[in-house]
Scaffold this motif. Structure first.
Motif, PDB file in Angstrom:
ATOM      1  N   LYS A 105       0.634  -0.841  -0.049  1.00 13.84           N
ATOM      2  CA  LYS A 105      -0.107  -0.049   0.170  1.00 13.84           C
ATOM      3  C   LYS A 105       0.887   1.689  -0.140  1.00 13.84           C
ATOM      4  N   ILE A 106       1.872   1.299   0.764  1.00 15.06           N
ATOM      5  CA  ILE A 106       2.320   2.218   0.877  1.00 15.06           C
ATOM      6  C   ILE A 106       3.546   2.044  -0.249  1.00 15.06           C
ATOM      7  N   ALA A 107       3.631   1.821  -1.183  1.00 13.33           N
ATOM      8  CA  ALA A 107       4.418   1.489  -2.386  1.00 13.33           C
ATOM      9  C   ALA A 107       3.848   2.264  -3.215  1.00 13.33           C
ATOM     10  N   LYS A 108       2.808   1.627  -3.259  1.00 20.04           N
ATOM     11  CA  LYS A 108       1.184   2.040  -4.499  1.00 20.04           C
ATOM     12  C   LYS A 108       0.917   4.015  -4.439  1.00 20.04           C
ATOM     13  N   ASP A 109       1.391   4.381  -2.884  1.00 16.61           N
ATOM     14  CA  ASP A 109       0.967   5.315  -2.417  1.00 16.61           C
ATOM     15  C   ASP A 109       2.398   7.057  -3.000  1.00 16.61           C
ATOM     16  N   GLY A 110       3.367   5.747  -3.585  1.00 19.30           N
ATOM     17  CA  GLY A 110       4.429   6.147  -3.505  1.00 19.30           C
ATOM     18  C   GLY A 110       5.670   6.977  -2.309  1.00 19.30           C
ATOM     19  N   GLU A 111       4.757   5.653  -1.486  1.00 19.62           N
ATOM     20  CA  GLU A 111       6.393   6.531  -0.163  1.00 19.62           C
ATOM     21  C   GLU A 111       6.928   5.588  -0.614  1.00 19.62           C
ATOM     22  N   VAL A 112       8.939   6.008  -0.154  1.00 16.68           N
ATOM     23  CA  VAL A 112       9.962   5.469   0.157  1.00 16.68           C
ATOM     24  C   VAL A 112      10.496   5.366   1.060  1.00 16.68           C
ATOM     25  N   LEU A 113      10.476   3.872   1.119  1.00 14.10           N
ATOM     26  CA  LEU A 113      11.403   3.611   2.010  1.00 14.10           C
ATOM     27  C   LEU A 113      12.529   3.772   2.117  1.00 14.10           C
ATOM     28  N   SER A 114      13.489   3.235   3.059  1.00  9.88           N
ATOM     29  CA  SER A 114      15.570   3.448   2.986  1.00  9.88           C
ATOM     30  C   SER A 114      15.184   2.493   2.941  1.00  9.88           C
ATOM     31  N   ASP A 115      16.610   1.831   2.488  1.00 15.05           N
ATOM     32  CA  ASP A 115      17.035   0.645   1.924  1.00 15.05           C
ATOM     33  C   ASP A 115      17.958   0.131   3.014  1.00 15.05           C
ATOM     34  N   SER A 116      17.869   0.541   4.627  1.00 14.17           N
ATOM     35  CA  SER A 116      18.732   0.063   5.928  1.00 14.17           C
ATOM     36  C   SER A 116      17.365   0.586   6.482  1.00 14.17           C
ATOM     37  N   LEU A 117      16.735  -0.229   7.305  1.00 12.36           N
ATOM     38  CA  LEU A 117      15.976  -0.473   7.899  1.00 12.36           C
ATOM     39  C   LEU A 117      15.651  -1.181   9.630  1.00 12.36           C
ATOM     40  N   TRP A 118      15.517  -0.321  10.683  1.00 10.01           N
ATOM     41  CA  TRP A 118      15.654  -0.977  12.366  1.00 10.01           C
ATOM     42  C   TRP A 118      14.588  -1.672  12.492  1.00 10.01           C
ATOM     43  N   GLY A 147      18.607   5.461   8.755  1.00  7.76           N
ATOM     44  CA  GLY A 147      17.363   5.183   8.005  1.00  7.76           C
ATOM     45  C   GLY A 147      15.936   5.241   8.541  1.00  7.76           C
ATOM     46  N   ASP A 148      15.029   4.228   8.386  1.00  4.42           N
ATOM     47  CA  ASP A 148      13.622   4.197   8.591  1.00  4.42           C
ATOM     48  C   ASP A 148      14.171   2.901   9.929  1.00  4.42           C
ATOM     49  N   ILE A 149      12.911   3.510  10.813  1.00  2.00           N
ATOM     50  CA  ILE A 149      12.545   2.383  11.703  1.00  2.00           C
ATOM     51  C   ILE A 149      11.174   1.555  11.986  1.00  2.00           C
ATOM     52  N   ILE A 150      10.722   0.661  11.666  1.00  2.00           N
ATOM     53  CA  ILE A 150       9.292   0.228  11.758  1.00  2.00           C
ATOM     54  C   ILE A 150       9.518  -0.969  13.000  1.00  2.00           C
ATOM     55  N   ARG A 195       8.917   8.265  21.141  1.00  2.00           N
ATOM     56  CA  ARG A 195       9.670   9.848  21.852  1.00  2.00           C
ATOM     57  C   ARG A 195      11.608   9.155  20.767  1.00  2.00           C
ATOM     58  N   LYS A 196      11.392   8.153  21.568  1.00  2.00           N
ATOM     59  CA  LYS A 196      13.249   7.698  21.353  1.00  2.00           C
ATOM     60  C   LYS A 196      13.140   7.720  19.803  1.00  2.00           C
ATOM     61  N   GLY A 197      12.158   6.921  19.287  1.00  2.00           N
ATOM     62  CA  GLY A 197      12.284   6.709  17.589  1.00  2.00           C
ATOM     63  C   GLY A 197      13.005   8.057  16.954  1.00  2.00           C
ATOM     64  N   MET A 198      11.710   8.768  17.270  1.00  2.00           N
ATOM     65  CA  MET A 198      12.289   9.920  16.640  1.00  2.00           C
ATOM     66  C   MET A 198      13.388  11.501  17.884  1.00  2.00           C
ATOM     67  N   SER A 199      14.011  10.745  18.256  1.00  2.00           N
ATOM     68  CA  SER A 199      15.139  11.721  19.091  1.00  2.00           C
ATOM     69  C   SER A 199      16.673  11.114  18.554  1.00  2.00           C
ATOM     70  N   ILE A 200      16.397   9.911  17.411  1.00  2.00           N
ATOM     71  CA  ILE A 200      17.096   9.106  16.725  1.00  2.00           C
ATOM     72  C   ILE A 200      17.485   9.347  15.671  1.00  2.00           C
ATOM     73  N   LEU A 201      16.221   9.614  14.399  1.00  2.00           N
ATOM     74  CA  LEU A 201      15.971   9.154  13.236  1.00  2.00           C
ATOM     75  C   LEU A 201      16.827  11.012  12.658  1.00  2.00           C
ATOM     76  N   GLU A 202      17.394  10.697  11.243  1.00  2.00           N
ATOM     77  CA  GLU A 202      18.224  11.733  10.730  1.00  2.00           C
ATOM     78  C   GLU A 202      16.766  12.970   9.880  1.00  2.00           C
ATOM     79  N   GLN A 203      17.022  13.586   9.725  1.00  2.00           N
ATOM     80  CA  GLN A 203      15.454  14.433   8.962  1.00  2.00           C
ATOM     81  C   GLN A 203      15.227  13.654   7.923  1.00  2.00           C
ATOM     82  N   GLY A 204      13.774  13.933   7.642  1.00  2.00           N
ATOM     83  CA  GLY A 204      13.467  13.192   6.798  1.00  2.00           C
ATOM     84  C   GLY A 204      13.070  11.908   6.314  1.00  2.00           C
ATOM     85  N   ASN A 205      13.558  10.740   7.458  1.00  2.00           N
ATOM     86  CA  ASN A 205      13.420   8.503   7.988  1.00  2.00           C
ATOM     87  C   ASN A 205      12.189   9.339   9.152  1.00  2.00           C
TER      88      ASN A 205
END
Length: 178
Positions: A16-29, A75-78, A91-101
């Motif tokens: 669904k997210i791919a169909k919506d044009g959302e692109v995930l990082s190549d690296s996921l945690w 990268g992205d976190i899922i 809170r933790k995830g948002m504190s360690i993500l880089e802009q745009g992830n």
């Protein structure tokens, strides 16, 4: 507090997210990987996945996501976090993500409720809420029995996003074929 996500439902979300044009990082945690139900789907789709969990369930590495150092994650976190610790995961995830992830958490739809979470969402407004239009199969203790009585949603935050949350619906795959 271990409720596994059925791999089929992970795949439906990713489609669904791919169909919506959302692109995930190549690296996921996947920091609450349990027995690898989400991680394996991601790996099968070609992502590089860091799979960790506080509890050793025979998959991934042992790591306490909430108490690890505060270096940034490139990268992205899922994950499907323990519900009682969801606010801390946000809170933790948002504190360690880089802009745009992105931070993507599978939580009950009712997570939108309560005064305390209202304040949390004012601080960290999700970019999307991807609501399953059907009851997904959540496996208590990793055991799947076909559906459940709870409505679930993928909450998707993007570091740096400013705006209102967009609600998108995830239909059962056979519904899109009608």
């Amino acid at each position: 507090d271990y409720y596994a996500t059925h791999p089929d439902d992970v795949g439906v979300f990713l489609d669904k997210i791919a169909k919506d044009g959302e692109v995930l990082s190549d690296s996921l945690w996947e920091p609450a990987c349990g027995q690898g139900h989400i991680s394996e789907v991601l790996i099968d789709r070609g992502y590089w996945v860091l799979s960790t969990d506080l509890i050793d369930r025979g998959y991934g590495s042992s790591l306490d996501f909430l108490n690890q150092n505060d270096s940034t994650w490139e990268g992205d976190i899922i994950t499907n976090p323990p519900f009682k610790l969801a606010k801390e995961f946000i809170r933790k995830g948002m504190s360690i993500l880089e802009q745009g992830n992105k931070l993507m958490l599978l939580l009950p739809l009712r997570y939108l409720e309560t005064k305390g979470r209202y304040a949390l969402f004012q601080e960290f407004m999700p970019k999307y809420c991807y609501v399953y239009s059907y009851r997904i199969d959540i496996g208590k203790g990793g055991e799947f029995h076909g559906g459940n009585a709870v409505a679930y949603c993928w909450y998707v935050w993007e570091k740096g996003f400013i705006g209102e949350t967009t609600v998108r619906f995830i239909p059962r795959p056979v519904w899109d074929q009608v």
